[in-house]
Scaffold this active site. Sequence first.
Site, PDB file in Angstrom:
ATOM      1  N   SER A  31       0.840  -1.194   0.000  1.00 42.60           N
ATOM      2  CA  SER A  31       0.000   0.000   0.000  1.00 42.60           C
ATOM      3  C   SER A  31       0.875   1.245   0.000  1.00 42.60           C
ATOM      4  CB  SER A  31      -0.963  -0.056   1.192  1.00 42.60           C
ATOM      5  OG  SER A  31      -2.016   0.868   1.043  1.00 42.60           O
ATOM      6  N   GLU A  60      -9.369  -3.525  -6.750  1.00 42.17           N
ATOM      7  CA  GLU A  60      -8.792  -2.389  -6.031  1.00 42.17           C
ATOM      8  C   GLU A  60      -8.957  -1.063  -6.776  1.00 42.17           C
ATOM      9  OE1 GLU A  60      -5.047  -2.804  -4.105  1.00 42.17           O
ATOM     10  OE2 GLU A  60      -4.786  -4.839  -4.842  1.00 42.17           O
ATOM     11  N   HIS A  67      -7.470  -5.248  -1.663  1.00 36.21           N
ATOM     12  CA  HIS A  67      -6.245  -4.512  -1.392  1.00 36.21           C
ATOM     13  C   HIS A  67      -5.347  -5.286  -0.421  1.00 36.21           C
ATOM     14  CE1 HIS A  67      -3.843  -0.887  -1.137  1.00 36.21           C
ATOM     15  NE2 HIS A  67      -4.005  -0.804   0.175  1.00 36.21           N
TER      16      HIS A  67
END
Length: 307
Positions: free
Chosen positions: A144, A239, A269
């Site tokens: 991320s 995502e 995600h």
Amino acid sequence: MSKEQRAQIDAMLRQPRPEGPRSVEAIRAGFEALMAKMIVPGNIRTTRTTLGDRPALRVEAGDGLRAGTILYFHGGGWVYGSPESVLSLTGHLVAKTGFGAYSVDYRLAPEHPFPAAIEDALSAYRALLDRGQDPSTIAFAGDSAGGGLTVTTCLAARDAGLPLPAAVVTFSPGLDATRTGESMDTKEGIDPILTRKSVEHTGAMYLAKQDPHQPMLSPAVLADLTGFPPMLMQVGTNEILLDDSTRLAARARAAGVDVILDITADVPHVFQSFAGVLDEADQALDRAALFLTQHVHIPDTAAASAG
């Protein structure tokens, strides 16, 4: 079984949340509670340490250590998360490769906005080099926001004249503060975790009113990746950040960089966090471990001792 696994995880991630913008403290506590549910391998050991001028978590395989280092940057929108929260990721990478890892506890926004996280990540990398570690034995990895840091830290290292690491692995990286990827809209509602509103909320804390149109904030649309090491980019089709990966991979390819864009269908995600629960997570981490062992240089200790 995998379809059922994906459906169960999707339902869990869609549990009702408090309405309206949450405080930073509530966001941080909620994320730590979610990540505490993830499965951490039993055959690892962890030690609190420092790297550069920041705390870090040293993660090692319990059954011996190979001469390679994963410098890991945790996710959390540059606002939340910790080395402990991503042990399901660092632990499995360490267990599968035998390499040691340092997971950096970089400064978080809003207390420390851009470029604090990049400065801390670069400081950690510089500390490894200053110890005499060969960059060919080091790989960057992150998820991320931390996946974004793997790229921006490479940019910062190159700008500082430092040698680059042997490889980069990203899990669902955040690479575009301009939020111009088509998937930001086409995957809205399909993504069970992130929304445009949520990433813009935390993103504003990190930006602190700075212009997002710069390579260190939006490398997917603005960075020159010339000279980058081989990259593995893993992302799921569900995502809103999908196009962060697809566009950076295209930029890498155009710059002559070896890049593998590894897209898994119908997963959320940072789906790799669900190792031990989701088959695709275990398989993706196997591919990431293979990539790392193929690119991280392992010194021939027998030859070195004989010499």
